[in-house]
Design a protein around this motif. Sequence first.
Motif, PDB file in Angstrom:
ATOM      1  N   PRO A  16       0.803  -1.229   0.000  1.00 52.56           N
ATOM      2  CA  PRO A  16       0.000   0.000   0.000  1.00 52.56           C
ATOM      3  C   PRO A  16       0.830   1.270   0.000  1.00 52.56           C
ATOM      4  N   ALA A  17       2.026   1.242   0.615  1.00 52.12           N
ATOM      5  CA  ALA A  17       2.874   2.429   0.675  1.00 52.12           C
ATOM      6  C   ALA A  17       3.320   2.879  -0.709  1.00 52.12           C
ATOM      7  N   ILE A  18       3.471   1.938  -1.623  1.00 50.97           N
ATOM      8  CA  ILE A  18       3.788   2.265  -3.011  1.00 50.97           C
ATOM      9  C   ILE A  18       2.522   2.627  -3.765  1.00 50.97           C
ATOM     10  N   ARG A  19       1.485   1.831  -3.574  1.00 50.33           N
ATOM     11  CA  ARG A  19       0.280   1.995  -4.397  1.00 50.33           C
ATOM     12  C   ARG A  19      -0.356   3.368  -4.236  1.00 50.33           C
ATOM     13  N   TRP A  20      -0.449   3.858  -2.998  1.00 52.02           N
ATOM     14  CA  TRP A  20      -1.144   5.136  -2.833  1.00 52.02           C
ATOM     15  C   TRP A  20      -0.391   6.274  -3.518  1.00 52.02           C
ATOM     16  N   GLN A  21       0.941   6.184  -3.549  1.00 53.02           N
ATOM     17  CA  GLN A  21       1.713   7.235  -4.207  1.00 53.02           C
ATOM     18  C   GLN A  21       1.614   7.124  -5.728  1.00 53.02           C
ATOM     19  N   VAL A  22       1.533   5.906  -6.236  1.00 53.47           N
ATOM     20  CA  VAL A  22       1.297   5.717  -7.671  1.00 53.47           C
ATOM     21  C   VAL A  22      -0.048   6.318  -8.056  1.00 53.47           C
ATOM     22  N   LEU A  71       1.072   9.344 -10.253  1.00 56.79           N
ATOM     23  CA  LEU A  71       1.207   8.849 -11.621  1.00 56.79           C
ATOM     24  C   LEU A  71      -0.125   8.652 -12.325  1.00 56.79           C
ATOM     25  N   LEU A  72      -1.198   8.435 -11.560  1.00 57.98           N
ATOM     26  CA  LEU A  72      -2.496   8.136 -12.175  1.00 57.98           C
ATOM     27  C   LEU A  72      -3.527   9.229 -11.962  1.00 57.98           C
ATOM     28  N   ASP A  73      -3.182  10.254 -11.179  1.00 64.97           N
ATOM     29  CA  ASP A  73      -4.114  11.365 -10.903  1.00 64.97           C
ATOM     30  C   ASP A  73      -5.448  10.871 -10.360  1.00 64.97           C
ATOM     31  N   ALA A  74      -5.397   9.867  -9.494  1.00 65.52           N
ATOM     32  CA  ALA A  74      -6.618   9.345  -8.890  1.00 65.52           C
ATOM     33  C   ALA A  74      -7.245  10.403  -7.990  1.00 65.52           C
ATOM     34  N   PRO A  75      -8.572  10.389  -7.828  1.00 63.25           N
ATOM     35  CA  PRO A  75      -9.212  11.323  -6.897  1.00 63.25           C
ATOM     36  C   PRO A  75      -8.645  11.175  -5.487  1.00 63.25           C
ATOM     37  N   GLU A  76      -8.607  12.265  -4.754  1.00 64.14           N
ATOM     38  CA  GLU A  76      -7.984  12.247  -3.433  1.00 64.14           C
ATOM     39  C   GLU A  76      -8.615  11.221  -2.513  1.00 64.14           C
ATOM     40  N   GLU A  77      -9.944  11.069  -2.575  1.00 63.35           N
ATOM     41  CA  GLU A  77     -10.568  10.107  -1.669  1.00 63.35           C
ATOM     42  C   GLU A  77     -10.102   8.676  -1.951  1.00 63.35           C
ATOM     43  N   GLU A  78      -9.723   8.395  -3.200  1.00 60.54           N
ATOM     44  CA  GLU A  78      -9.261   7.052  -3.542  1.00 60.54           C
ATOM     45  C   GLU A  78      -7.846   6.805  -3.042  1.00 60.54           C
ATOM     46  N   TRP A  79      -6.925   7.753  -3.288  1.00 63.35           N
ATOM     47  CA  TRP A  79      -5.557   7.491  -2.831  1.00 63.35           C
ATOM     48  C   TRP A  79      -5.454   7.598  -1.311  1.00 63.35           C
ATOM     49  N   ARG A  80      -6.300   8.419  -0.692  1.00 63.97           N
ATOM     50  CA  ARG A  80      -6.287   8.470   0.779  1.00 63.97           C
ATOM     51  C   ARG A  80      -6.808   7.163   1.369  1.00 63.97           C
ATOM     52  N   PRO A 121      15.661  -4.490 -10.015  1.00 66.36           N
ATOM     53  CA  PRO A 121      14.678  -3.412 -10.143  1.00 66.36           C
ATOM     54  C   PRO A 121      14.100  -3.030  -8.782  1.00 66.36           C
ATOM     55  N   SER A 122      13.993  -1.734  -8.547  1.00 70.28           N
ATOM     56  CA  SER A 122      13.531  -1.198  -7.272  1.00 70.28           C
ATOM     57  C   SER A 122      12.225  -0.449  -7.463  1.00 70.28           C
ATOM     58  N   ARG A 123      11.216  -0.844  -6.709  1.00 70.62           N
ATOM     59  CA  ARG A 123       9.947  -0.118  -6.796  1.00 70.62           C
ATOM     60  C   ARG A 123      10.083   1.306  -6.278  1.00 70.62           C
ATOM     61  N   TRP A 124      10.874   1.506  -5.222  1.00 75.01           N
ATOM     62  CA  TRP A 124      11.019   2.858  -4.673  1.00 75.01           C
ATOM     63  C   TRP A 124      11.757   3.769  -5.642  1.00 75.01           C
ATOM     64  N   VAL A 125      12.833   3.292  -6.229  1.00 76.69           N
ATOM     65  CA  VAL A 125      13.560   4.110  -7.194  1.00 76.69           C
ATOM     66  C   VAL A 125      12.695   4.356  -8.427  1.00 76.69           C
ATOM     67  N   THR A 126      11.998   3.326  -8.891  1.00 76.19           N
ATOM     68  CA  THR A 126      11.148   3.477 -10.073  1.00 76.19           C
ATOM     69  C   THR A 126      10.021   4.469  -9.823  1.00 76.19           C
ATOM     70  N   LEU A 127       9.391   4.403  -8.660  1.00 79.28           N
ATOM     71  CA  LEU A 127       8.343   5.364  -8.330  1.00 79.28           C
ATOM     72  C   LEU A 127       8.870   6.788  -8.394  1.00 79.28           C
ATOM     73  N   ARG A 128       9.998   7.031  -7.747  1.00 82.82           N
ATOM     74  CA  ARG A 128      10.559   8.387  -7.750  1.00 82.82           C
ATOM     75  C   ARG A 128      10.921   8.831  -9.169  1.00 82.82           C
ATOM     76  N   ALA A 129      11.553   7.952  -9.922  1.00 74.17           N
ATOM     77  CA  ALA A 129      11.986   8.317 -11.267  1.00 74.17           C
ATOM     78  C   ALA A 129      10.801   8.630 -12.168  1.00 74.17           C
ATOM     79  N   LEU A 130       9.771   7.797 -12.125  1.00 73.97           N
ATOM     80  CA  LEU A 130       8.609   8.017 -12.988  1.00 73.97           C
ATOM     81  C   LEU A 130       7.894   9.318 -12.655  1.00 73.97           C
ATOM     82  N   ARG A 131       7.771   9.648 -11.368  1.00 73.05           N
ATOM     83  CA  ARG A 131       7.046  10.879 -11.056  1.00 73.05           C
ATOM     84  C   ARG A 131       7.888  12.118 -11.354  1.00 73.05           C
ATOM     85  N   VAL A 132       9.205  12.016 -11.229  1.00 72.97           N
ATOM     86  CA  VAL A 132      10.061  13.128 -11.619  1.00 72.97           C
ATOM     87  C   VAL A 132       9.966  13.359 -13.126  1.00 72.97           C
TER      88      VAL A 132
END
Length: 321
Positions: A13-19, A23-32, A301-312
């Motif tokens: 979940p710690a990765i998913r909510w940030q994605v 990265l997906l512009d989900a509504p705030e109520e969904e990512w929260r 492959p690192s999910r944390w590095v990939t998350l940061r790289a994709l959003r940057v």
Amino acid sequence: MDPAVTWLLDSDPAIRWQVMRDLLDAPEEEWRAERSRVETEGWGTRLLALEDPDGQWAGGSFVPKDFDWSTWETAGQPWTATTYALTQLRELGLDPTTERARRAVELVGASSRWDEGDQPFWKGEVEECINGRTVADGAYFGVDVAPVVERLVADRLPDGGWNCERARGSVRSSFDSTINVLEGLLEFERATGGTAASREARASGEEFLLERGLFRRLSTGEPADPDYLRFLYPSRWAYDVLRGLDHVRAVSVRTGTAPDPRLADAVEHVRSRRLPDGTWALDRELRGQVWFTLDDGVGRPSRWVTLRALRVLRWWDRETS
């Protein structure tokens, strides 16, 4: 959907909510709603379960209780004590309004004292890296850390940044110390709006990094440290160019400012490191004892590095196209 994003979603979940948010512009109520699962599932609940009855982790503030300092050089710095646990919970996204989070923060304030001078935890200590993370964690979890912010503003060096060796005579800022303080000042702004002095200090610290393209020596233009071009997570105290970019991105998102052109080389370095499968690898880890790992190891492959790289890259490409 980008296969790398699908891979990230098949995670904690710690990765998913940030994605979902970044990265997906989900509504705030969904990512929260997804973020709320950090408390009860995966890495978040696992780390919370390791909390001591008095609210600390491993019985200490900066190092575990009864830590044998003679092992520092041979085994590395331990990452299991309270300060690093709180930082990890913040980065995982533990909801600071939950009863579990509030209780932990209160207990830490009552029980934990710094190894350096026996100060209460939320009062900070003398070292800028530690105080920067204390401000970030305290502000995120609703603690009044304004006095520590004032100290950090006063500790700024003439070149605009910070160095944790200042008390021992250093007169030049470091990338590592500066990023720790900058993240703290930004979190303080999110929580309180900041002060004129803290906002000005944050801007000067960011200018210190920007003048150097986030990784270069000002004198020669060469990389200040080869490790700054190698990606790691958890970052702890250490700097890399992706951590710097992610901070600048977060400031831009908060303030609505456009990307600085001086970031271009750093961005292209990140882009160049993408693997054929669309992910990014973990290049290095800091030595030392951990409660558990968050990735599959160096070279994988690192999910944390990939998350940061994709959003940057998503931020940069959107704002500069």
